[in-house]
Design a protein around this motif. Sequence first.
Motif, PDB file in Angstrom:
ATOM      1  N   SER A  44       6.326  -8.032  15.393  1.00 32.99           N
ATOM      2  CA  SER A  44       7.531  -8.840  15.342  1.00 32.99           C
ATOM      3  C   SER A  44       8.640  -8.080  16.048  1.00 32.99           C
ATOM      4  N   SER A  45       9.770  -8.733  16.252  1.00 35.32           N
ATOM      5  CA  SER A  45      10.910  -8.050  16.841  1.00 35.32           C
ATOM      6  C   SER A  45      11.466  -7.052  15.835  1.00 35.32           C
ATOM      7  N   ALA A  46      12.016  -5.970  16.330  1.00 40.99           N
ATOM      8  CA  ALA A  46      12.548  -4.913  15.465  1.00 40.99           C
ATOM      9  C   ALA A  46      13.912  -5.327  14.930  1.00 40.99           C
ATOM     10  N   SER A  47      13.916  -6.368  14.110  1.00 40.59           N
ATOM     11  CA  SER A  47      15.148  -6.855  13.490  1.00 40.59           C
ATOM     12  C   SER A  47      15.194  -6.366  12.050  1.00 40.59           C
ATOM     13  N   VAL A  48      16.188  -6.823  11.308  1.00 40.26           N
ATOM     14  CA  VAL A  48      16.335  -6.410   9.915  1.00 40.26           C
ATOM     15  C   VAL A  48      15.077  -6.745   9.107  1.00 40.26           C
ATOM     16  N   SER A  49      14.500  -7.897   9.315  1.00 41.04           N
ATOM     17  CA  SER A  49      13.320  -8.307   8.556  1.00 41.04           C
ATOM     18  C   SER A  49      12.036  -8.234   9.380  1.00 41.04           C
ATOM     19  N   GLY A  50      12.081  -7.620  10.548  1.00 42.18           N
ATOM     20  CA  GLY A  50      10.937  -7.577  11.449  1.00 42.18           C
ATOM     21  C   GLY A  50       9.689  -6.978  10.841  1.00 42.18           C
ATOM     22  N   LEU A  51       9.836  -5.858  10.122  1.00 49.20           N
ATOM     23  CA  LEU A  51       8.674  -5.217   9.520  1.00 49.20           C
ATOM     24  C   LEU A  51       8.027  -6.125   8.482  1.00 49.20           C
ATOM     25  N   LEU A  52       8.832  -6.785   7.667  1.00 46.38           N
ATOM     26  CA  LEU A  52       8.289  -7.686   6.654  1.00 46.38           C
ATOM     27  C   LEU A  52       7.563  -8.868   7.288  1.00 46.38           C
ATOM     28  N   ILE A  53       8.079  -9.362   8.391  1.00 49.67           N
ATOM     29  CA  ILE A  53       7.446 -10.478   9.085  1.00 49.67           C
ATOM     30  C   ILE A  53       6.113 -10.033   9.675  1.00 49.67           C
ATOM     31  N   ALA A  54       6.080  -8.860  10.315  1.00 48.79           N
ATOM     32  CA  ALA A  54       4.832  -8.340  10.886  1.00 48.79           C
ATOM     33  C   ALA A  54       3.818  -8.051   9.785  1.00 48.79           C
ATOM     34  N   GLN A  55       4.284  -7.470   8.680  1.00 50.68           N
ATOM     35  CA  GLN A  55       3.406  -7.155   7.556  1.00 50.68           C
ATOM     36  C   GLN A  55       2.806  -8.437   6.984  1.00 50.68           C
ATOM     37  N   ASN A  56       3.627  -9.442   6.778  1.00 53.50           N
ATOM     38  CA  ASN A  56       3.154 -10.705   6.219  1.00 53.50           C
ATOM     39  C   ASN A  56       2.100 -11.342   7.123  1.00 53.50           C
ATOM     40  N   GLY A  57       2.327 -11.327   8.433  1.00 59.88           N
ATOM     41  CA  GLY A  57       1.365 -11.910   9.364  1.00 59.88           C
ATOM     42  C   GLY A  57       0.016 -11.211   9.319  1.00 59.88           C
ATOM     43  N   ALA A  58       0.036  -9.882   9.298  1.00 60.80           N
ATOM     44  CA  ALA A  58      -1.209  -9.114   9.277  1.00 60.80           C
ATOM     45  C   ALA A  58      -1.950  -9.294   7.956  1.00 60.80           C
ATOM     46  N   LEU A  59      -1.237  -9.200   6.841  1.00 60.76           N
ATOM     47  CA  LEU A  59      -1.885  -9.330   5.534  1.00 60.76           C
ATOM     48  C   LEU A  59      -2.432 -10.737   5.319  1.00 60.76           C
ATOM     49  N   GLU A  60      -1.713 -11.720   5.788  1.00 62.36           N
ATOM     50  CA  GLU A  60      -2.179 -13.098   5.658  1.00 62.36           C
ATOM     51  C   GLU A  60      -3.471 -13.301   6.453  1.00 62.36           C
TER      52      GLU A  60
END
Length: 116
Positions: A44-60
């Motif tokens: 995801s883009s390195a924004s405030v919530s970027g890590l959470l978005i990338a994490q959610n996509g991978a775990l899902e």
Amino acid sequence: MRWMLSMACVVLLGGLQVSCAGVGAGPVTADASAANTYTVSGTSSASVSGLLIAQNGALEQAQTYCHGQGRRFSEVHDTAATTGDDVHYTVEFRCLASDDPRVQHPAVNLAPDNRY
């Protein structure tokens, strides 16, 4: 009433912006060094919530992969890294049978008077 409608539009537009922020999860790959171990990454883009978005996509994607095999997801290891304007989250996991003793079960919260 007009204020509520304006706020609803702001929330909707904000949600659309987040959903279009370049979220992606790569394909699930088998780990050659460990039997029955797989890896998937989210970006995801390195924004405030970027890590959470990338994490959610991978775990899902990992959970969907295991569920498709009729098995349960079990995390082995995870890492996070930032490269330029992107953040990457990688999870290594196994797909275990539901009766496998390695399947992690949620902790049970004890009442305050029952703590050790």
